[in-house]
Design a protein around this motif. Structure first.
Motif, short mmCIF file in Angstrom:
data_model
loop_
_atom_site.label_atom_id
_atom_site.label_comp_id
_atom_site.label_asym_id
_atom_site.label_seq_id
_atom_site.Cartn_x
_atom_site.Cartn_y
_atom_site.Cartn_z
N LEU A 198 0.82 -1.22 0.00
CA LEU A 198 0.00 0.00 0.00
C LEU A 198 0.86 1.27 0.00
CD1 LEU A 198 -2.78 -1.05 2.53
CD2 LEU A 198 -2.86 -1.09 0.06
N ASP A 267 -6.65 9.15 2.29
CA ASP A 267 -5.88 8.42 1.29
C ASP A 267 -5.62 6.99 1.74
OD1 ASP A 267 -4.18 8.42 -1.20
OD2 ASP A 267 -2.63 7.95 0.28
N GLN A 270 -8.94 4.88 1.66
CA GLN A 270 -9.33 4.51 0.31
C GLN A 270 -8.46 3.39 -0.24
OE1 GLN A 270 -9.55 7.93 -2.24
NE2 GLN A 270 -11.23 8.88 -1.08
N LYS A 271 -7.15 3.53 -0.05
CA LYS A 271 -6.22 2.51 -0.55
C LYS A 271 -6.46 1.16 0.13
CE LYS A 271 -2.21 5.10 -2.28
NZ LYS A 271 -2.76 6.44 -2.39
N LYS A 274 -9.89 -0.52 -0.97
CA LYS A 274 -9.77 -1.09 -2.31
C LYS A 274 -8.95 -2.38 -2.27
CE LYS A 274 -8.20 0.01 -7.00
NZ LYS A 274 -7.60 1.06 -7.88
N PHE A 275 -7.89 -2.35 -1.52
CA PHE A 275 -6.98 -3.48 -1.38
C PHE A 275 -7.67 -4.69 -0.75
CE2 PHE A 275 -3.73 -5.38 1.56
CZ PHE A 275 -2.99 -6.05 0.60
#
Length: 280
Positions: A198, A267, A270-271, A274-275
């Motif tokens: 990430l 940030d 969100q990362k 999604k991951f």
């Protein structure tokens, strides 16, 4: 842990004093997690801290003598001695679902029926005695063989200093620094692995116990941006003084430290969402 198919000691010694780590760690230097599988293969472990005299804590530890039962308040399966390592799933009404592996012979591997009164060893160390006749699942990694006892034990039977969430909360109260260097003792003592998927964030993490899910995800992860800790990701209850909690996907929560910029919080969230949603 490349949790994906897409890409893959001094202050802490005070906290862990209840574990008698300095007296007993050497008995379990050969602990391993080869029997715990994950949905996504884990990478080779990296040396995330300087070598110290304390062996890492892999799983929780028994406090005093304890009995593992077939259900909360149920019949005893095995009696365990002080400081024996085992795995604990999340606490349920003052009872931990637990799992403990003990050494067996090739003959027992072929015929895994174990008799009441059989003395057991964990990694070659005397660990307790079976309290009933029982057939158990067995496994091997090619080097050793073991049988697994699954059951329940009371909350009081687990050493608080060996529970990573409890240990982290105490460590952060005792230490003001939040750099990777400041956290190295904790990273080493719980044998946390490094994850760089990430970017620009680096995570130092461990897995869930695997008791409730044979392909466990994260249990706890220290989240760094650059060299500074910005938050703690967790799947079990955790209190971090002065932090702000944000719920994430798949039952995770991140506790951001005080003073972290909102854009950085967004940030990372969100990362990570999604991951984690991409993981099977």
């Amino acid at each position: 842990m490349h949790l994906n198919k897409i890409s893959s000691c001094l202050g802490l010694a005070v906290l862990l004093a209840s574990c008698n780590l300095t007296d007993k760690h050497s008995k379990y230097d050969n602990e391993e997690n080869a029997h715990i599988s994950t949905k996504i293969p884990a990478p080779a472990r990296k040396n995330t801290a300087k070598t110290t005299a304390s062996a890492p804590i892999l799983g929780e530890r028994i406090s005093g003598n304890a009995v593992i039962r077939n259900s909360p308040g149920g019949d005893p399966i095995v009696s365990l001695e002080d400081y024996i390592p085992l795995r604990c799933a999340p606490l349920k009404k003052d009872w931990y679902p637990v799992s403990v592996d003990f050494d067996i012979t090739p003959q027992e591997y072929s015929k895994p029926l174990f008799r009441k009164g059989r003395k057991i060893k964990v990694n070659g160390v005397a660990a307790g005695v079976l309290e009933r006749d029982i057939k158990l699942p067995v496994a091997t990694n090619g080097e050793k063989m073991w049988a697994t006892v699954n059951g329940y034990t009371e909350k009081k039977n687990i050493r608080g200093g060996s529970i990573i969430e409890t240990a982290l909360a105490g460590y952060m109260k005792q230490h003001n620094g939040r750099s990777i260097t400041d956290m190295q003792s904790f990273i080493h003592n719980f044998n946390l692995e490094e994850e760089k998927t990430l970017k620009p964030y680096i995570l130092y993490f461990n897995y869930e116990s695997g008791i409730d899910d044979p392909s466990p995800l994260y249990r706890l992860a220290l989240v760094f941006q650059g060299q500074q800790l910005i938050g703690v990701l967790h799947s079990r209850p955790l209190q971090v003084d002065g932090s702000s909690a944000r719920r994430l996907q798949r039952g995770f929560t991140v506790n951001y430290l005080s003073g972290i910029d909102n854009s950085l919080k967004e940030d990372f969230a969100q990362k990570f969402n999604k991951f984690i949603l991409a993981v099977d």
